[in-house]
Design a protein around this motif. Sequence first.
Motif, short mmCIF file in Angstrom:
data_model
loop_
_atom_site.label_atom_id
_atom_site.label_comp_id
_atom_site.label_asym_id
_atom_site.label_seq_id
_atom_site.Cartn_x
_atom_site.Cartn_y
_atom_site.Cartn_z
N MET D 182 0.83 -1.21 0.00
CA MET D 182 0.00 0.00 0.00
C MET D 182 0.87 1.27 0.00
SD MET D 182 -3.16 -1.43 2.30
CE MET D 182 -4.39 -0.38 1.56
N GLU D 183 0.80 2.10 1.05
CA GLU D 183 1.58 3.35 1.01
C GLU D 183 3.01 3.17 1.47
OE1 GLU D 183 -0.08 2.37 3.70
OE2 GLU D 183 -0.87 4.18 4.67
N TYR D 207 -4.24 -2.36 -4.64
CA TYR D 207 -4.99 -2.37 -5.90
C TYR D 207 -5.01 -0.94 -6.41
CZ TYR D 207 -8.68 -0.64 -2.89
OH TYR D 207 -9.39 0.09 -1.98
N GLY D 208 -5.55 -0.75 -7.59
CA GLY D 208 -5.67 0.60 -8.15
C GLY D 208 -4.32 1.29 -8.21
N ALA D 209 -4.24 2.46 -7.58
CA ALA D 209 -3.04 3.28 -7.67
C ALA D 209 -1.87 2.74 -6.88
CB ALA D 209 -3.36 4.71 -7.25
N SER D 210 -1.94 1.50 -6.39
CA SER D 210 -0.74 0.92 -5.78
C SER D 210 0.19 0.43 -6.89
CB SER D 210 -1.09 -0.24 -4.86
OG SER D 210 -1.23 -1.44 -5.57
N PHE D 211 -0.38 0.22 -8.08
CA PHE D 211 0.41 -0.13 -9.26
C PHE D 211 1.39 -1.27 -8.98
CE2 PHE D 211 -0.27 4.57 -10.16
CZ PHE D 211 -1.40 4.33 -10.89
N ILE D 214 4.44 -0.13 -6.79
CA ILE D 214 5.20 1.09 -7.09
C ILE D 214 4.96 2.14 -6.03
CG2 ILE D 214 5.52 2.98 -8.72
CD1 ILE D 214 4.87 1.12 -10.97
N ALA D 215 3.71 2.28 -5.58
CA ALA D 215 3.42 3.29 -4.56
C ALA D 215 4.26 3.03 -3.31
CB ALA D 215 1.93 3.28 -4.22
N LEU D 217 7.04 1.28 -3.12
CA LEU D 217 8.45 1.46 -3.45
C LEU D 217 8.84 2.94 -3.40
CD1 LEU D 217 11.19 0.56 -4.66
CD2 LEU D 217 10.15 0.67 -6.91
N LEU D 218 8.03 3.79 -4.04
CA LEU D 218 8.34 5.22 -4.03
C LEU D 218 8.29 5.79 -2.62
CD1 LEU D 218 6.49 6.53 -7.21
CD2 LEU D 218 8.87 5.89 -6.94
N GLY D 219 7.29 5.35 -1.85
CA GLY D 219 7.20 5.83 -0.48
C GLY D 219 8.47 5.50 0.29
N ILE D 233 10.59 -4.75 -5.22
CA ILE D 233 9.25 -5.15 -4.80
C ILE D 233 9.19 -6.66 -4.56
CG2 ILE D 233 6.85 -5.27 -5.59
CD1 ILE D 233 7.53 -2.72 -7.31
N ASN E 232 -8.80 6.03 -3.83
CA ASN E 232 -8.12 5.13 -4.75
C ASN E 232 -9.10 4.54 -5.78
OD1 ASN E 232 -6.14 3.56 -5.92
ND2 ASN E 232 -5.78 2.26 -4.13
N ILE E 233 -8.54 4.07 -6.87
CA ILE E 233 -9.32 3.44 -7.94
C ILE E 233 -10.14 2.27 -7.39
CG2 ILE E 233 -9.09 2.16 -10.10
CD1 ILE E 233 -6.40 3.77 -10.51
N GLU F 183 7.29 10.68 1.42
CA GLU F 183 6.52 9.45 1.29
C GLU F 183 5.05 9.64 1.60
OE1 GLU F 183 7.89 10.43 4.15
OE2 GLU F 183 8.60 8.61 5.16
N LEU F 218 0.65 8.98 -4.40
CA LEU F 218 0.35 7.55 -4.43
C LEU F 218 0.25 6.99 -3.02
CD1 LEU F 218 2.53 6.23 -7.39
CD2 LEU F 218 0.13 6.89 -7.37
N GLY F 219 1.15 7.42 -2.15
CA GLY F 219 1.10 6.97 -0.76
C GLY F 219 -0.25 7.28 -0.14
N ASN F 222 -3.18 5.21 -1.45
CA ASN F 222 -3.10 3.83 -0.97
C ASN F 222 -3.10 3.75 0.54
OD1 ASN F 222 -2.65 1.95 -3.38
ND2 ASN F 222 -1.29 3.67 -3.82
#
Lengths: 249, 249, 249, 249, 249, 249, 249, 249
Positions: D182-183, D207-211, D214-215, D217-219, D233, E232-233, F183, F218-219, F222
Amino acid sequence: MDQNELRTLLGAFKNGSLGEDEMLERLRHLPFEDVGDAMVDHHRSLRQGFPEVIFGAGKSAGQIERIMVALAARGNAILVTRIDEAKAQAVKEAFPAACYHADARCLTLEPRPIDKRGRGTVLVISAGTSDLPVAAEALVTLRMLGNDAEHLYDVGVAGIHRLLARRETLFTASVLIVVAGMEGALPSVVGGLVDRPVIAVPTSVGYGASFGGIAALLGMLNSCAAGVTVVNIDNGFGAAVAASKINRE
Amino acid sequence: MDQNELRTLLGAFKNGSLGEDEMLERLRHLPFEDVGDAMVDHHRSLRQGFPEVIFGAGKSAGQIERIMVALAARGNAILVTRIDEAKAQAVKEAFPAACYHADARCLTLEPRPIDKRGRGTVLVISAGTSDLPVAAEALVTLRMLGNDAEHLYDVGVAGIHRLLARRETLFTASVLIVVAGMEGALPSVVGGLVDRPVIAVPTSVGYGASFGGIAALLGMLNSCAAGVTVVNIDNGFGAAVAASKINRE
Amino acid sequence: MDQNELRTLLGAFKNGSLGEDEMLERLRHLPFEDVGDAMVDHHRSLRQGFPEVIFGAGKSAGQIERIMVALAARGNAILVTRIDEAKAQAVKEAFPAACYHADARCLTLEPRPIDKRGRGTVLVISAGTSDLPVAAEALVTLRMLGNDAEHLYDVGVAGIHRLLARRETLFTASVLIVVAGMEGALPSVVGGLVDRPVIAVPTSVGYGASFGGIAALLGMLNSCAAGVTVVNIDNGFGAAVAASKINRE
Amino acid sequence: MDQNELRTLLGAFKNGSLGEDEMLERLRHLPFEDVGDAMVDHHRSLRQGFPEVIFGAGKSAGQIERIMVALAARGNAILVTRIDEAKAQAVKEAFPAACYHADARCLTLEPRPIDKRGRGTVLVISAGTSDLPVAAEALVTLRMLGNDAEHLYDVGVAGIHRLLARRETLFTASVLIVVAGMEGALPSVVGGLVDRPVIAVPTSVGYGASFGGIAALLGMLNSCAAGVTVVNIDNGFGAAVAASKINRE
Amino acid sequence: MDQNELRTLLGAFKNGSLGEDEMLERLRHLPFEDVGDAMVDHHRSLRQGFPEVIFGAGKSAGQIERIMVALAARGNAILVTRIDEAKAQAVKEAFPAACYHADARCLTLEPRPIDKRGRGTVLVISAGTSDLPVAAEALVTLRMLGNDAEHLYDVGVAGIHRLLARRETLFTASVLIVVAGMEGALPSVVGGLVDRPVIAVPTSVGYGASFGGIAALLGMLNSCAAGVTVVNIDNGFGAAVAASKINRE
Amino acid sequence: MDQNELRTLLGAFKNGSLGEDEMLERLRHLPFEDVGDAMVDHHRSLRQGFPEVIFGAGKSAGQIERIMVALAARGNAILVTRIDEAKAQAVKEAFPAACYHADARCLTLEPRPIDKRGRGTVLVISAGTSDLPVAAEALVTLRMLGNDAEHLYDVGVAGIHRLLARRETLFTASVLIVVAGMEGALPSVVGGLVDRPVIAVPTSVGYGASFGGIAALLGMLNSCAAGVTVVNIDNGFGAAVAASKINRE
Amino acid sequence: MDQNELRTLLGAFKNGSLGEDEMLERLRHLPFEDVGDAMVDHHRSLRQGFPEVIFGAGKSAGQIERIMVALAARGNAILVTRIDEAKAQAVKEAFPAACYHADARCLTLEPRPIDKRGRGTVLVISAGTSDLPVAAEALVTLRMLGNDAEHLYDVGVAGIHRLLARRETLFTASVLIVVAGMEGALPSVVGGLVDRPVIAVPTSVGYGASFGGIAALLGMLNSCAAGVTVVNIDNGFGAAVAASKINRE
Amino acid sequence: MDQNELRTLLGAFKNGSLGEDEMLERLRHLPFEDVGDAMVDHHRSLRQGFPEVIFGAGKSAGQIERIMVALAARGNAILVTRIDEAKAQAVKEAFPAACYHADARCLTLEPRPIDKRGRGTVLVISAGTSDLPVAAEALVTLRMLGNDAEHLYDVGVAGIHRLLARRETLFTASVLIVVAGMEGALPSVVGGLVDRPVIAVPTSVGYGASFGGIAALLGMLNSCAAGVTVVNIDNGFGAAVAASKINRE
């Protein structure tokens, strides 16, 4: 460790002043210590007479000048890429014989004429006027690497007749570098016409959904003309190096 | 319109049965009408003896078979890429002489042995076992195009000694195809060791942030070894076609 | 609420001047009120003698100076990161003892020498000249955190022999920070050579499809050398903090 | 080339049956020929008693079994990651002593108990139930590498009290692996509480914007807690290898 | 540690059986040990009568059933989201009183009727038929949280008259949840018509450049109607929880 | 068309000076002609006493001044967002009573004090100093919309104790706006502590893989804390409008 | 090769001064050599009286002037797009009759009035004030291409009544160009109201998650109003060219 | 409310049975209540004889059948898009007169022949065999909307002569729909050859860096042929609707 040192070592071992275990210990380090020189030698033989290259972006005129002084001392030809006019002028004060190619944003220094080599002519094709700097970088690089190079410009896929009208030029090239921005379709059309290696260079020309060259890059990677290969966005230098390797006799 | 038709036309014009204006009208259409044949002829002469290629993905066994029947009637060698085992078996019932290369997911049909051509050996290098199918597709394609091809496998950047141990193989290749997934760093290392053209093929091997091969693709486009060119993800076929063009005598 | 206050409270409860319900009410708030101090204490004991850090980007010279005045009053060593030369000069007028590290874009103030700590040497490895500022930020941070730190530079994957030639340096490091832009392959090669923790720092060096460091970042996350960990693009400071924690005695 | 061969060579040179030039020629190839063995030796000494690892994804049960047969012959402990239950059962028929860890999707084979090593306990922290497989992969790997490992689960940032209630466990760990989807905020909170190395593992949970992670990971890459490092990941294995290197005595 | 335990502790301290230092030591651990309970209490009072929620995706019917058994024992109402029909049927064998909402992919269990609460009606608006499952999830959640909820469906921006014809319904809602896929423009239009809080839920409906809901998500984040907030989506559940908090009396 | 005009029309119809067909024709256009006024009226009644808002970015001081002159003539309170100091000073020459909020980059003009409204206090929480401008924009907007608003700053997830120490403030807010970059984890932690509506505002603070606020966005989308809603990056104004709608009595 | 040359050739062939084989050889090259002229002729007849277009971005005033001199010599009307005020003023010194359209960033030169053509009026609709430059570029282009064009501005989806109030204007247009940034929803609403071709132009207006127009672009590509087509971000010129082709009589 | 009801209302008002205030109240609701009918009427007159369209994806055969029953009762022609063979067969049992177009994945029902309309022929051009389904969807839609439509297939940019050989077909089309995957360059070439509106349809054909059609979509949006407009990936239906609107008489 060069051969002379090694001969000295072998001599010391043979005459007994160096024991077998000591000899083994010295040799144990050889793989790593000498691997660099070994490869450098290997490389040097291949690169005889070729220019040294300095990537100018992000370096000051002073930094570029200092590197050039070192290289010039060895008699090397020198190619500086991605150097703007102001920096080039500053460098030229120290190297009056250097030549600045404004369209290519390159500076060259040739202590003696570059030897010609290569099986044929490398043809650089570009579409719009905005693609010219990248095409010019490729052309300067090709010539500094000893290739015959020609330029066919202002031929885009939306005016396909201009390309077709120059087919003889296309058919006689040994290698083709195709520079294009926007939709990046030109390499596909060229790749469908000729049977020689085609190297595609996407440019950052465009706006909006061109995303700084991504659209052109993706178009080229997905080319329906088999055998087109691609380099990084705006990388005219890299395309020229690849073309030069392909064009070798 | 072929030459015979054109001669008839010229005859009719010369003997007066066709007026100048009519002749001009007929010629006005020439640029478009014949451009196709002209190019096809041009192409055909270059492709003499080369195989026809069928991209098998998304085609049924029946569709592939029908295309092969038409091509085989002309005596062409045939290469089917991206064809899975089930489809291949179905096709082989109609073409018992066809050979299925399971590792490469390719089917080949050679009515007579492929003529060897090319200046030297094309070396295909791959890293992990998961990269093998892409490397195998390149190898089958290279051989169908008449090249000598060799395979150096299981050499990755995290075990650099295995690559270095095979340096003689690297140094004698005419062209190198480097297949790698994950971080896609192998072409940079190889490109730094050899002075021949290097074509990099990213593979979709990996998980998470490999994004189906994007990480490897970006790594290869940004290679710090000048002169590396890149093809689409998993495109072993395209790399082989490009290498074959480079390897021409 | 410190222990003295708590003792007073307990005294008041014991002598009856504070009833049980009131005491409970006061204690009910304890979990939240004191959690902060508790942790701060915990942290402080761990951070004894360590510098305070100011992230200089987006702060004016005046803001930085005001924070430094407050910190210096407590006798803290201070590290300012991401501070350009102009701001640094302005700050140095108030803190003449501060030292500006132009390559690292860092300003440091050490009221007394930093105590050495750590199990061994942290080795910072960088590839191209453009990666130097990030490597320098890591080095300054490492030293301010009390580590022995060394720098191995100008070693890239396209010239693998230069890296191999320095293997002794690699093998003796306690922790390795590998800084690289472009394809970001260096940590994979280093991680395959050594058995110590490797922290990879992608840099925003490159152009086109390097996407400001994304290519290098993805390459490092997908490293085929197990055990490589990654920090944010250009984050030399963060890599140094992580390395310092690993290097603790 | 091992030492015995080298001694033979030196003997032949000393007794004159091998001339200096021939000796030099043999030694000239040493850097490359032996670099592999040299490194393998170097590695082997570091990896004594450590398991061999097989990445099971994309390999058939038969392929895995064949590799295991080869490795087991040398007496190695073996860890197979990313292996599903069906494949594991098939493999277990050949290796009844192997143990399948369903939650971790790992198969292990330990000819003799793994020696304990490491300075302290590695703590694996996970948030939701969907993160458990990644955490479990890390735990199995840590134990196969000889570490003491513990698991703290069901602690998420949206219920911060559950994490705080376990602070003693946090404070006594030597290294911490924090697994979150998630975040991906948990490593930031943990990194703010402890002063030991924290390795963050984003998971593809969400799901959705967790891609697909990726979400998270970026966090984690943007963690405001300095010194958090990140792996790919779902890469519980990689985090464990890094933690094990950090935890070495 | 609950209040009774604390009273016992205070009693022991007051009567002298527990010394001040021991008392301090016990209290020193309070911040962490009890922080969990303290918050849980705080939460519980707010959540009186509210359902427990189980995220069904990725859990087996058996896992869901086990959690439900534990929760039902405490008399909680239960909401299971993202549960498909097959799993729901399996769970219903153990909980015949549970109700499956096929359109919402939710299972609910209400030991007694949910108390109504909230200032007004929450209106869920959806566009195409493919958005219905997300809208239905929101509606079931809203009702389980005690809200009056209504559904306005089949109103899209390309048929704006259908929306305008229902203006009375729009104007009387207390909070509005707007569910839309494709270009995600409906929340902007609704947000321009009403002055109540609007929560936008992008759905993964669409194809091609809808990128699984990203287009709708971006459209909603960039809404020109000020005050629209986004979840979220496909997150109908999250939108309903937010709306319920807003709708509280 | 207002009611008076309509009455005139009806009178003309009733007295026969307007025929039925003409009347129908006039009424046929009503749906479109009057829909605007109808809605405007509806809106106006809801927006009584609320300020007009001008988005200052991309407008010149002159353009802003001209719009303000028109609005001020109607006695409206005015809020200009995204206006830098230079433009604000220029505008203030024409409107000396206007107040510039440098931290929020907002200019306000209040002909008379804003009426207070709303059920409780809106709490704006921000983490780092770089998030302050976005938080300030939210605060100015909240106050111009008649809300009681407070600011809790310098509380980040990596120093969770500072947030917990302020729990009373958290628990008494009616609505919470949480501003965070990097984040973007703060809204999850806050959303887990309180039961009131939480609006998350990602900021463009950060570097590298923060991608100008995408990581934080994104965080937040999610967030594992159910019921958190999100607005666009840096959109403090939009968060305040949403919060104000939620906070209505 | 024009018709006169061809007649000369035919004459030479007829009178025998050119043999049949020579004639065939000359004609063999016709397909390629003349394909360009043939198409140019074809195009020219279609473009009679239409302006020449110069893309001004990235060209200096001097470059633009030189191209204009060449074009003006042929009596062409000229449209320069993407030209800023400073360059335009410089160019106007050489072409005092040229007209600069500051809002559209276009310069036009009309030696004689443009002939009107087209079936009806092209309506350009724009939402916010920031979309005006793109709308203005479309309007100037439309008029230079001979179309009647009108502008409907300040109509956004969050104030749908303003759009509905102008329905007569919408219903009488022949083609509609809809310019919008942010969520890009306006073309969907317009496309649902009218039955004429709608061309959507996303603009780079917005901030944060608008990603320089990507949000609007995606919204338009996913429009739920069938038959909306899209051009590149900010491409008012391209939309006008397409609309003009549609509007032809 | 239709005209008859309105006449009754006006009659009641005129004869006094409805007072002025009551009449005003009834009219006050007109703008919203009737806006729908008004527009529907407007639309209906434009759509006389046009088919109703059902988007089949995500709907069951039963759902599709139920909608068709309702539509067929009104005598409408019906077009179902994105319907696979199995569903189509199920639907055909209820509608034996329906016709399934397997290549287009469309089902059509024409109670009476569609009236021809339109100014000319719409030409659909496609490149590879994988683009055929999208082209076929466009063709079926065009014909159901009353257009003459033709198909030119197997013409790709890598075999430009095949396209040029068909120039007469290109030049006589009224509107052109160009369907292409991979690099999506065909619309640029076509747009450079003709002067009629060109609608580009990217397809999801390709692999690797085609990213499911994104490469083709970006290529088309960046087309260097001015006036090309684009629809969503694989959206043959939308392109046909747009072309039909353009082709209207």
